[in-house]
Design a protein around this motif. Sequence first.
Motif, PDB file in Angstrom:
ATOM      1  N   ILE A  86      -9.469  15.373 -26.622  1.00 39.50           N
ATOM      2  CA  ILE A  86      -9.175  14.832 -25.295  1.00 39.50           C
ATOM      3  C   ILE A  86      -8.449  15.873 -24.451  1.00 39.50           C
ATOM      4  CG2 ILE A  86      -7.799  13.118 -24.039  1.00 39.50           C
ATOM      5  CD1 ILE A  86      -8.412  11.121 -26.252  1.00 39.50           C
ATOM      6  N   ASN A  87      -7.559  16.620 -25.088  1.00 38.32           N
ATOM      7  CA  ASN A  87      -6.788  17.640 -24.363  1.00 38.32           C
ATOM      8  C   ASN A  87      -7.525  18.957 -24.199  1.00 38.32           C
ATOM      9  OD1 ASN A  87      -4.487  16.266 -23.676  1.00 38.32           O
ATOM     10  ND2 ASN A  87      -3.370  16.807 -25.529  1.00 38.32           N
ATOM     11  N   SER A  88      -8.718  19.048 -24.767  1.00 41.59           N
ATOM     12  CA  SER A  88      -9.434  20.324 -24.764  1.00 41.59           C
ATOM     13  C   SER A  88      -9.879  20.768 -23.378  1.00 41.59           C
ATOM     14  CB  SER A  88     -10.661  20.235 -25.681  1.00 41.59           C
ATOM     15  OG  SER A  88     -11.640  19.353 -25.128  1.00 41.59           O
ATOM     16  N   GLY A  89     -10.061  19.810 -22.485  1.00 40.74           N
ATOM     17  CA  GLY A  89     -10.587  20.150 -21.168  1.00 40.74           C
ATOM     18  C   GLY A  89     -12.084  20.341 -21.154  1.00 40.74           C
ATOM     19  N   ILE A  90     -12.729  20.195 -22.304  1.00 41.01           N
ATOM     20  CA  ILE A  90     -14.191  20.307 -22.397  1.00 41.01           C
ATOM     21  C   ILE A  90     -14.777  18.900 -22.247  1.00 41.01           C
ATOM     22  CG2 ILE A  90     -16.136  21.028 -23.834  1.00 41.01           C
ATOM     23  CD1 ILE A  90     -14.187  22.912 -25.285  1.00 41.01           C
ATOM     24  N   PRO A  91     -15.473  18.616 -21.165  1.00 38.80           N
ATOM     25  CA  PRO A  91     -15.911  17.240 -20.908  1.00 38.80           C
ATOM     26  C   PRO A  91     -16.693  16.615 -22.052  1.00 38.80           C
ATOM     27  CG  PRO A  91     -16.227  18.579 -18.950  1.00 38.80           C
ATOM     28  CD  PRO A  91     -15.827  19.515 -20.051  1.00 38.80           C
ATOM     29  N   GLU A  92     -17.584  17.388 -22.679  1.00 36.91           N
ATOM     30  CA  GLU A  92     -18.388  16.818 -23.755  1.00 36.91           C
ATOM     31  C   GLU A  92     -17.507  16.347 -24.919  1.00 36.91           C
ATOM     32  OE1 GLU A  92     -20.780  19.501 -21.268  1.00 36.91           O
ATOM     33  OE2 GLU A  92     -18.888  19.737 -22.362  1.00 36.91           O
ATOM     34  N   GLN A  93     -16.511  17.134 -25.272  1.00 35.13           N
ATOM     35  CA  GLN A  93     -15.612  16.752 -26.353  1.00 35.13           C
ATOM     36  C   GLN A  93     -14.709  15.598 -25.943  1.00 35.13           C
ATOM     37  OE1 GLN A  93     -13.498  19.991 -28.175  1.00 35.13           O
ATOM     38  NE2 GLN A  93     -15.300  21.309 -28.295  1.00 35.13           N
ATOM     39  N   GLN A  94     -14.294  15.584 -24.691  1.00 32.74           N
ATOM     40  CA  GLN A  94     -13.457  14.487 -24.211  1.00 32.74           C
ATOM     41  C   GLN A  94     -14.215  13.161 -24.270  1.00 32.74           C
ATOM     42  OE1 GLN A  94     -12.590  16.424 -20.390  1.00 32.74           O
ATOM     43  NE2 GLN A  94     -10.410  16.407 -20.944  1.00 32.74           N
TER      44      GLN A  94
END
Length: 431
Positions: A86-94
């Motif tokens: 969630i904190n990654s900033g990568i939309p796909e992972q979020q």
Amino acid sequence: MSNDQLIRDLLLGEDVAGQVELLLNLLSDAAAGRELSNVVSEVIQVIIAGGVGHQQVKKLAYELCKAVPLLPSDYSLLVDGIKNDINSGIPEQQVLSLCCLPHLPAEHLTQLLDKGDVANFVVPHTRNVVPAVRSAATTALSAILLVPEVQEAVAASPDLATASSDWWDAVVDGVGDSMPDVLLSSLTATNTLFEAATAAGGSSSTGQPGGSGSSTGSGLGLGLGASTGSVTAAASAALRIATGLGPLLDTWRLLPANAQVSVIQLLGHVWSYLTALDTATAAGAKPTGALLGSGSSTIGDDFGLPVSGLSTTMATAAGGSSNSVVAGLPESSTASLTAALPGILAYLSGMLSSLNPAVKLEACRVLLRLSKAQGARGLHQDKPRLGRLELVGEVPAATAAAAGMAAAVSMVAAAAVLMAAAVPMAAAVPM
């Protein structure tokens, strides 16, 4: 070398095709009911908590976690991985991590709530600049808030109760989002809220909230066993939507046909809430301070609504302590509420001309349900006077008749299509 070590080496390697094949096989084994706990632990440690792997591999890893029971020791790793994604900033992972969150066991969701993780990791993303993330956060937040154990935790904490009210506002506000995906997620979540409140207290065959009998998607459940949180949130949602309904209707008219069924269902819920709430206060109900206290009087057999509980719910949703559905709102909002029901009626009536059979049938169903509830109320001579909202919220007989006719025509057409499809099949069967 052990099988577990071989799997770990594969997951840590760069053979994406092999990793995908492994996870697909594991999903197949999970569907067959095979024991996979040790293997799944490796997947969580390497792919989710460890942050290793291609995007497609991570997606399959999350699907595997949702498909099988996990070991108690795996959940902390999974939660850490979810928060990292969630904190990654990568939309796909979020999106993947937010979609997985509601699948956690209830005790882990309540822990996330108590630690502030829901407030810090989920709620802010209902305003994310990426539509897909906003949509996933809206769906995840509403699903978490409707978990019974989460509702109990919220009810036990005044601070959480206040925060959850704001969180539900964030969910409901998505019905006016400029992006269709977010809007549809919010429509679905808000309809689910209304249905949860109805199911908690039982729905009425008349289409009014409360009472006995059954009716799909009809209004507000206020039985003694109802969840206080869902009832209050649903009442607040109805008022929030009604006060801004004009611009919302303009937005919804632009939606494709497949989205209109959800819009129609939502409008039916809002109508039922406004008329039931206003009728309750028209009876002169006085707040008692107990939302769903036992021994509450009811407003006619057709409603089955506890007056004291309903008036308190209404006052809570309106942000005041008055026993009027509109007294806690500014004059501009009161005018919007008064105009809401005619606006809903016009929208639903317009959908009777839809070329989409599902949209037309849903509009017929909702209009006929509202008309039936209206007729049932009229049968009671001891019924209290109509509230100001209900006075403008009558379904004209001509509209109800048109809905009945459209429904009959649609069902006949559907039957004809089914019969036409059955004839070639029957001809193909050897005698």
